[in-house]
Design a protein around this motif. Structure first.
Motif, mmCIF file in Angstrom:
data_model
loop_
_atom_site.group_PDB
_atom_site.id
_atom_site.type_symbol
_atom_site.label_atom_id
_atom_site.label_comp_id
_atom_site.label_asym_id
_atom_site.label_seq_id
_atom_site.Cartn_x
_atom_site.Cartn_y
_atom_site.Cartn_z
ATOM 1 N N GLY A 47 55.906 6.248 17.434
ATOM 2 C CA GLY A 47 54.556 5.762 17.194
ATOM 3 C C GLY A 47 53.787 5.728 18.504
ATOM 4 O O GLY A 47 54.375 5.635 19.585
ATOM 5 N N THR A 48 52.476 5.808 18.416
ATOM 6 C CA THR A 48 51.682 5.806 19.647
ATOM 7 C C THR A 48 51.810 4.488 20.398
ATOM 8 O O THR A 48 51.593 4.436 21.609
ATOM 9 C CB THR A 48 50.203 6.054 19.344
ATOM 10 N N ARG A 49 52.185 3.415 19.714
ATOM 11 C CA ARG A 49 52.471 2.148 20.378
ATOM 12 C C ARG A 49 53.441 1.362 19.506
ATOM 13 O O ARG A 49 53.632 1.661 18.331
ATOM 14 C CB ARG A 49 51.201 1.334 20.628
ATOM 15 N N GLY A 50 54.052 0.337 20.108
ATOM 16 C CA GLY A 50 55.037 -0.448 19.381
ATOM 17 C C GLY A 50 54.594 -1.878 19.216
ATOM 18 O O GLY A 50 53.398 -2.180 19.139
ATOM 19 N N THR A 51 55.568 -2.785 19.203
ATOM 20 C CA THR A 51 55.259 -4.204 18.983
ATOM 21 C C THR A 51 54.689 -4.865 20.233
ATOM 22 O O THR A 51 54.086 -5.932 20.150
ATOM 23 C CB THR A 51 56.522 -4.963 18.554
ATOM 24 N N SER A 83 68.934 17.596 15.117
ATOM 25 C CA SER A 83 68.358 16.531 14.300
ATOM 26 C C SER A 83 66.979 16.142 14.797
ATOM 27 O O SER A 83 66.571 16.440 15.921
ATOM 28 C CB SER A 83 69.280 15.307 14.334
ATOM 29 N N VAL A 84 66.245 15.443 13.926
ATOM 30 C CA VAL A 84 64.986 14.825 14.302
ATOM 31 C C VAL A 84 65.286 13.370 14.637
ATOM 32 O O VAL A 84 65.935 12.661 13.865
ATOM 33 C CB VAL A 84 63.950 14.908 13.158
ATOM 34 N N LEU A 85 64.836 12.919 15.802
ATOM 35 C CA LEU A 85 65.088 11.569 16.280
ATOM 36 C C LEU A 85 63.791 10.773 16.218
ATOM 37 O O LEU A 85 62.754 11.238 16.687
ATOM 38 C CB LEU A 85 65.599 11.618 17.723
ATOM 39 N N ALA A 86 63.835 9.578 15.645
ATOM 40 C CA ALA A 86 62.652 8.730 15.553
ATOM 41 C C ALA A 86 62.951 7.359 16.147
ATOM 42 O O ALA A 86 63.938 6.713 15.787
ATOM 43 C CB ALA A 86 62.211 8.570 14.094
ATOM 44 N N GLY A 87 62.106 6.921 17.057
ATOM 45 C CA GLY A 87 62.232 5.584 17.617
ATOM 46 C C GLY A 87 61.511 4.581 16.736
ATOM 47 O O GLY A 87 60.349 4.789 16.372
ATOM 48 N N VAL A 88 62.194 3.502 16.362
ATOM 49 C CA VAL A 88 61.589 2.498 15.482
ATOM 50 C C VAL A 88 61.776 1.107 16.083
ATOM 51 O O VAL A 88 62.762 0.832 16.756
ATOM 52 C CB VAL A 88 62.206 2.535 14.061
ATOM 53 N N ASP A 89 60.781 0.244 15.847
ATOM 54 C CA ASP A 89 60.872 -1.133 16.343
ATOM 55 C C ASP A 89 60.321 -2.148 15.347
ATOM 56 O O ASP A 89 60.150 -3.318 15.680
ATOM 57 C CB ASP A 89 60.138 -1.263 17.684
ATOM 58 N N GLY A 90 60.040 -1.696 14.121
ATOM 59 C CA GLY A 90 59.534 -2.600 13.100
ATOM 60 C C GLY A 90 58.020 -2.691 13.046
ATOM 61 O O GLY A 90 57.473 -3.338 12.141
ATOM 62 N N SER A 91 57.315 -2.070 13.970
ATOM 63 C CA SER A 91 55.851 -2.099 13.971
ATOM 64 C C SER A 91 55.291 -1.130 12.934
ATOM 65 O O SER A 91 56.001 -0.241 12.440
ATOM 66 C CB SER A 91 55.310 -1.735 15.354
ATOM 67 N N GLY A 92 54.010 -1.301 12.619
ATOM 68 C CA GLY A 92 53.366 -0.385 11.690
ATOM 69 C C GLY A 92 53.326 1.036 12.212
ATOM 70 O O GLY A 92 53.473 2.000 11.455
ATOM 71 N N HIS A 93 53.125 1.169 13.531
ATOM 72 C CA HIS A 93 53.106 2.500 14.120
ATOM 73 C C HIS A 93 54.460 3.186 13.979
ATOM 74 O O HIS A 93 54.530 4.387 13.676
ATOM 75 C CB HIS A 93 52.732 2.411 15.604
ATOM 76 N N SER A 94 55.545 2.446 14.201
ATOM 77 C CA SER A 94 56.865 3.065 14.098
ATOM 78 C C SER A 94 57.215 3.371 12.641
ATOM 79 O O SER A 94 57.952 4.322 12.372
ATOM 80 C CB SER A 94 57.939 2.184 14.740
ATOM 81 N N SER A 95 56.697 2.594 11.699
ATOM 82 C CA SER A 95 56.910 2.908 10.278
ATOM 83 C C SER A 95 56.248 4.232 9.920
ATOM 84 O O SER A 95 56.823 5.060 9.205
ATOM 85 C CB SER A 95 56.352 1.790 9.397
ATOM 86 N N ALA A 96 55.021 4.425 10.431
ATOM 87 C CA ALA A 96 54.346 5.701 10.208
ATOM 88 C C ALA A 96 55.120 6.840 10.855
ATOM 89 O O ALA A 96 55.256 7.929 10.281
ATOM 90 C CB ALA A 96 52.925 5.635 10.756
#
Length: 295
Positions: free
Chosen positions: A105-109, A4-17
């Protein structure tokens, strides 16, 4: 590419991208997408407890919104969501053990305004057991599809024919084939040591041309096996007399993906990034894939 492809998300614009980029990549690979969110308790709080429950609920709602948005844009994609109370970096590293690709994303919240690459992203690039793609937030308002349209144009890969790395070449060629993109392989070179001496003050154009031709031939020979393996990929090569980081950043302008390597050390407790990869991550304006290799 069965993982699978794993994506880390935290609600920031970078993580949305990053989530959107990861969704498209999962579609191309024909594998599920796993969205991963870590919401550790605030300092001084305990989990379980009201504060911890509140953080988890906020994270759960963010995950639900992200899954719903991706389902609308990619209805045929299987999307799973995971949540943990552990710290983001170690939790993502553990989750990546059975992933085919990690996207962040290159950075988070966290961090501060103007920060190019956050601490979690850097640690993923340095220590993840699988290849990692760091996705910057597009300038201005994020518009679904705008950022991804560039991913079909060109893939740029850093390569050194003197020390060829099969993992990097294979990832770059496979990415170019999957995205129906042109592959641009970049090799930086420098004058040989014997060209500089107290008696040699000027390098002639003839000598420079000879050395450059040798580098081009060496690179072409090193890529032959990959051209045969991926015959549908259109490949261009650039051999440039520049610092490797400068050469890669120049070549990646307008590209959809830049691919670099990261040497793994089985004796080290934590991975490390080389100076070229570190510079590229801080200054590239397109997604950057960091591919681990043993050599």
């Amino acid at each position: 590419m069965s993982h699978s492809v794993l994506a880390g998300v935290d609600g920031s614009g970078h993580s949305s991208a990053a989530a959107d980029w990861a969704a498209r990549e999962a579609m191309l690979r024909g594998v599920p997408l796993r969205l991963f969110h870590a919401s550790p308790p605030l300092p001084g709080t305990a989990v379980p407890g009201p504060a911890g429950d509140g953080l988890r609920q906020v994270g759960a709602r963010m995950l639900q919104r992200t899954v719903a948005g991706l389902a609308d844009r990619y209805p045929d994609l299987e999307v799973r969501s995971e949540q943990t109370d552990d710290a983001p970096a170690p939790a993502l590293l553990a989750a990546a053990r059975d992933a085919g690709l990690l996207v962040v994303g290159t950075r988070g919240t966290g961090g501060f305004e103007g920060l190019a690459v956050g601490s979690v992203a850097l640690r993923m690039a340095a220590a993840a057991p699988c290849s990692v793609v760091l996705v910057p937030q597009p300038s201005g308002t994020f518009v679904t599809g705008t950022h991804l349209a560039r991913a079909t144009s060109q893939v740029v890969a850093g390569f050194d024919a003197h020390h060829p790395v099969g993992e990097v070449a294979d990832f770059a060629f496979a990415a170019a084939e999957a995205h129906t993109a042109r592959l641009r392989v970049v090799q930086a070179w420098a004058f040989p040591a014997e060209s500089v001496s107290p008696r040699t003050l000027v390098v002639t154009e003839e000598d420079r041309a000879t050395w450059e031709d040798q580098e081009v031939l060496r690179l072409s020979d090193a890529l032959r096996v990959w051209r045969e393996k991926y015959p549908r990929v259109t490949v261009g090569i650039d051999v440039v007399l520049l610092h490797p980081a400068e050469a890669l950043l120049n070549a990646s302008r307008g590209a959809g993906l830049l691919v670099v390597g990261r040497r793994t050390d089985p004796t080290a407790a934590e991975g490390r990034l080389g100076p070229v990869t570190h510079a590229v991550l801080h200054h590239a304006r397109c997604p950057v894939a960091v591919v681990p290799h043993a050599g």
